[in-house]
Enzyme design. Structure first.
Site, PDB file in Angstrom:
ATOM      1  N   ASN A  20      -2.267  22.817  -0.293  1.00 48.30           N
ATOM      2  CA  ASN A  20      -1.110  22.598   0.825  1.00 48.30           C
ATOM      3  C   ASN A  20       0.477  23.735   0.634  1.00 48.30           C
ATOM      4  OD1 ASN A  20       0.393  22.778  -1.048  1.00 48.30           O
ATOM      5  ND2 ASN A  20      -0.255  21.095  -1.557  1.00 48.30           N
ATOM      6  N   ASN A  33      -5.322  14.010  -7.745  1.00 50.70           N
ATOM      7  CA  ASN A  33      -5.324  15.159  -7.719  1.00 50.70           C
ATOM      8  C   ASN A  33      -4.402  16.136  -7.870  1.00 50.70           C
ATOM      9  OD1 ASN A  33      -4.129  15.050  -4.753  1.00 50.70           O
ATOM     10  ND2 ASN A  33      -5.451  13.267  -4.281  1.00 50.70           N
ATOM     11  N   LYS A  70       9.512  10.606 -27.802  1.00 53.65           N
ATOM     12  CA  LYS A  70      10.968  10.531 -27.007  1.00 53.65           C
ATOM     13  C   LYS A  70      11.203  10.083 -25.973  1.00 53.65           C
ATOM     14  CE  LYS A  70      13.596  13.901 -28.491  1.00 53.65           C
ATOM     15  NZ  LYS A  70      14.240  15.346 -28.022  1.00 53.65           N
ATOM     16  N   TYR A 106      -5.421  19.947   5.326  1.00 57.89           N
ATOM     17  CA  TYR A 106      -5.043  21.653   4.642  1.00 57.89           C
ATOM     18  C   TYR A 106      -5.110  22.311   4.930  1.00 57.89           C
ATOM     19  CZ  TYR A 106      -4.327  17.777   0.188  1.00 57.89           C
ATOM     20  OH  TYR A 106      -3.883  17.014  -0.593  1.00 57.89           O
ATOM     21  N   LYS A 121      -2.702  12.111   7.898  1.00 58.19           N
ATOM     22  CA  LYS A 121      -1.840  13.278   6.984  1.00 58.19           C
ATOM     23  C   LYS A 121      -2.435  14.597   7.430  1.00 58.19           C
ATOM     24  CE  LYS A 121      -0.112  12.801   3.447  1.00 58.19           C
ATOM     25  NZ  LYS A 121       0.442  12.367   2.314  1.00 58.19           N
ATOM     26  N   MET A 122      -1.748  14.748   7.549  1.00 63.12           N
ATOM     27  CA  MET A 122      -1.794  16.398   7.941  1.00 63.12           C
ATOM     28  C   MET A 122      -0.622  17.156   6.910  1.00 63.12           C
ATOM     29  SD  MET A 122      -0.975  18.068  11.857  1.00 63.12           S
ATOM     30  CE  MET A 122      -0.383  19.957  11.861  1.00 63.12           C
ATOM     31  N   LYS A 123      -1.328  18.692   6.756  1.00 65.16           N
ATOM     32  CA  LYS A 123       0.084  19.354   5.595  1.00 65.16           C
ATOM     33  C   LYS A 123       1.406  20.117   6.527  1.00 65.16           C
ATOM     34  CE  LYS A 123      -1.469  17.683   1.943  1.00 65.16           C
ATOM     35  NZ  LYS A 123      -0.594  16.662   1.054  1.00 65.16           N
ATOM     36  N   ASP A 157       3.736  16.040   5.477  1.00 63.79           N
ATOM     37  CA  ASP A 157       3.825  16.971   4.264  1.00 63.79           C
ATOM     38  C   ASP A 157       3.991  18.132   4.119  1.00 63.79           C
ATOM     39  OD1 ASP A 157       3.689  16.525   1.206  1.00 63.79           O
ATOM     40  OD2 ASP A 157       2.032  15.991   1.611  1.00 63.79           O
ATOM     41  N   ALA A 158       5.263  18.465   3.452  1.00 59.23           N
ATOM     42  CA  ALA A 158       5.729  20.158   2.674  1.00 59.23           C
ATOM     43  C   ALA A 158       5.079  19.484   1.459  1.00 59.23           C
ATOM     44  CB  ALA A 158       7.110  19.738   3.385  1.00 59.23           C
ATOM     45  N   GLU A 217       7.383  13.701   4.529  1.00 60.01           N
ATOM     46  CA  GLU A 217       6.856  13.430   3.241  1.00 60.01           C
ATOM     47  C   GLU A 217       7.481  14.420   2.440  1.00 60.01           C
ATOM     48  OE1 GLU A 217       3.081  12.722   0.659  1.00 60.01           O
ATOM     49  OE2 GLU A 217       3.174  11.975   2.372  1.00 60.01           O
ATOM     50  N   GLU A 231       5.277  11.130  -4.778  1.00 54.81           N
ATOM     51  CA  GLU A 231       4.699  10.830  -5.510  1.00 54.81           C
ATOM     52  C   GLU A 231       4.174  11.693  -6.879  1.00 54.81           C
ATOM     53  OE1 GLU A 231       1.711  14.609  -4.052  1.00 54.81           O
ATOM     54  OE2 GLU A 231       2.446  13.175  -2.536  1.00 54.81           O
ATOM     55  N   ASP A 283       2.976   7.105  -7.511  1.00 57.42           N
ATOM     56  CA  ASP A 283       1.254   7.118  -7.625  1.00 57.42           C
ATOM     57  C   ASP A 283       0.806   6.918  -9.988  1.00 57.42           C
ATOM     58  OD1 ASP A 283      -1.390   8.136  -9.168  1.00 57.42           O
ATOM     59  OD2 ASP A 283      -0.749   9.918  -7.101  1.00 57.42           O
ATOM     60  N   HIS A 333       0.522   6.967  -3.159  1.00 56.15           N
ATOM     61  CA  HIS A 333       0.127   8.372  -3.440  1.00 56.15           C
ATOM     62  C   HIS A 333      -1.752   8.193  -4.393  1.00 56.15           C
ATOM     63  CE1 HIS A 333      -1.740  12.758  -5.100  1.00 56.15           C
ATOM     64  NE2 HIS A 333      -0.623  12.779  -4.113  1.00 56.15           N
ATOM     65  N   GLU A 341      -3.428   5.535   0.189  1.00 55.78           N
ATOM     66  CA  GLU A 341      -3.476   6.743   1.222  1.00 55.78           C
ATOM     67  C   GLU A 341      -5.099   6.836   0.412  1.00 55.78           C
ATOM     68  OE1 GLU A 341      -2.143  11.367   0.652  1.00 55.78           O
ATOM     69  OE2 GLU A 341      -2.088   9.991  -1.630  1.00 55.78           O
ATOM     70  N   TYR A 345      -8.473   9.969   0.496  1.00 56.40           N
ATOM     71  CA  TYR A 345      -8.607  10.891   1.007  1.00 56.40           C
ATOM     72  C   TYR A 345     -10.382  10.956   1.664  1.00 56.40           C
ATOM     73  CZ  TYR A 345      -5.218  12.876  -1.413  1.00 56.40           C
ATOM     74  OH  TYR A 345      -3.290  12.761  -1.551  1.00 56.40           O
TER      75      TYR A 345
END
Length: 388
Positions: free
Chosen positions: A19, A53, A100, A155, A181-183, A212-213, A238, A264, A291, A321, A340, A342
């Site tokens: 990505n 992932n 903690k 990707y 969705k694409m990167k 999605d960046a 995104e 996410e 997520d 996610h 989502e 894949y």
């Protein structure tokens, strides 16, 4: 009623994809199996868990810290008040003893992996799908076996030109998805716009495409990309900047009129609440992507959903996610906006039962018990191979 064995294995999900920020060349994940002395149809009930992932295996955390706590716990202290099933809430407290607050790191992934297996066990003992159990115990009693899903991919990898990107996206459409969705951010703005415009011609409408960046941009670049893609009226833009840079996200929301998506990489209710407080997220058009398996599991996720309700956010603005079956079950049982998926990546962990039907980016599940893993042949086979 007790846990009699816990095993953890590491499994590779490596590939040549990238990505805008990371390569997946060495990506792996932790997989756990929790065996109980409860028998149904003559077989011990076993719950399986793994994490999404994008994070690496957490073997040492599991084997040196969290699994020993579970093994050393008082047996009755892991059960619900009726003593007829395990209590995910009590188990979560056992796992988090002597920890903690804050500084979540990778421990949230380790706890989330075990948590997934516990919910698989609980719903198997109840002999219902997890989504039905969640709806009746934690929701309003209403559930569905049909949810919105979108196909995530697009990707970067060596030699992947626009024709290959379009081949990938056409494959998703052929499977029944209409939203994909694409990167972006891994190429120049000029080249990314060419990629986006090519996919738009295929999917037909900006509302069928998300970009999605992966947190790549500083504020100046995020705004520049936003101005360039705004005319496309995409479903969402995104994770433009660092997921913890709430000010960046807030400033971007002042200039970008269409939907933003993020969350996410926020791993607790408190982090999620800070996004809502300070991130400029707009409850009518933006999307939250918390997520479950990366953020301490479903016990913590229920706290996050409660927090959202207290802040007048609808659960339908959450599309998690991760692309796996616990998120599908949460979406179906607790009225989330979808999930989502894949279709061609990170297998066999992603997706849903094999006989599920995808039409118009909605998936309809067949009948199953628990999380539904046993109805996904390649995943079920892998579990048996890892934990024979």
């Amino acid at each position: 009623m007790k846990i009699i064995d816990i095993q953890e294995k590491t499994f590779s999900i490596s590939s040549d994809i990238k990505n805008a920020y990371i390569s997946f060349a060495k990506m792996d994940c932790s997989v756990v199996a929790i065996k109980t002395d409860v028998k149904i149809n003559g077989e011990n009930v076993v719950g399986y868990g793994f994490h999404s992932n994008g994070r690496y295996a957490v073997s040492e955390l599991l084997t040196k810290r969290f699994i020993p706590r579970l093994n050393e716990a008082n047996e009755k202290g892991l059960l619900n008040n009726e003593g007829n099933n395990f209590s995910p809430e009590k188990i979560s407290k056992v796992l988090m003893q002597n920890e903690k607050p804050g500084g979540h790191g990778e421990r949230s992934t380790a706890v989330g992996t075990l948590d997934m297996a516990i919910w698989d066990i609980v719903s198997k003992i109840e002999q219902v799908p997890l989504y039905e159990y969640l709806a009746k115990k934690y929701g309003n009693g209403e559930f569905t076996n049909k949810i919105f899903v979108y196909a995530a991919g697009g990707y970067y990898y060596p030699g992947k030109d626009i024709p290959l990107l379009l081949d990938e996206m056409k494959g998703y459409l052929d499977l029944g998805f209409t939203t994909v969705k694409m990167k972006i951010g891994g190429a120049s703005l000029k080249d990314d716009l060419k990629r986006i415009e090519s996919v738009l011609k295929l999917v037909g409408d900006g509302k069928n495409l998300c970009v999605d960046a992966n947190g790549r941009f500083d504020l100046k670049t995020a705004i520049e990309y936003g101005a360039a893609i705004e005319p496309y009226n995409l479903k969402w833009y995104e994770e433009a900047g660092d997921p913890l840079d709430f000010q960046l996200n807030s400033e971007l929301s002042k200039t970008y009129k269409n939907g933003l998506a993020t969350g996410e990489n926020l791993f607790s209710m408190q982090d999620s609440r800070n996004l809502i407080r300070y991130g400029g997220m707009r409850k009518d058009i933006d999307w939250l992507q918390f997520d479950c398996s990366l953020s301490y599991g479903l016990v913590e996720y229920l706290k996050t959903l409660k927090m959202m309700k207290e802040n007048n956010w609808s659960s339908t603005r959450v599309i998690p996610h991760g692309g796996h079956q616990i998120s599908c079950n949460i979406a179906a049982g607790l009225n989330l906006g979808g999930n989502e998926i894949y279709p061609s990546l990170f297998q066999p962990f992603g997706g849903f039962p094999d006989s599920s039907l995808v039409e118009n980016s909605h998936v309809t599940f067949p009948k199953f018990i628990g999380m539904g893993y046993e109805k996904k042949e390649k995943l079920n086979t892998l579990f048996k191979k890892l934990f024979n």
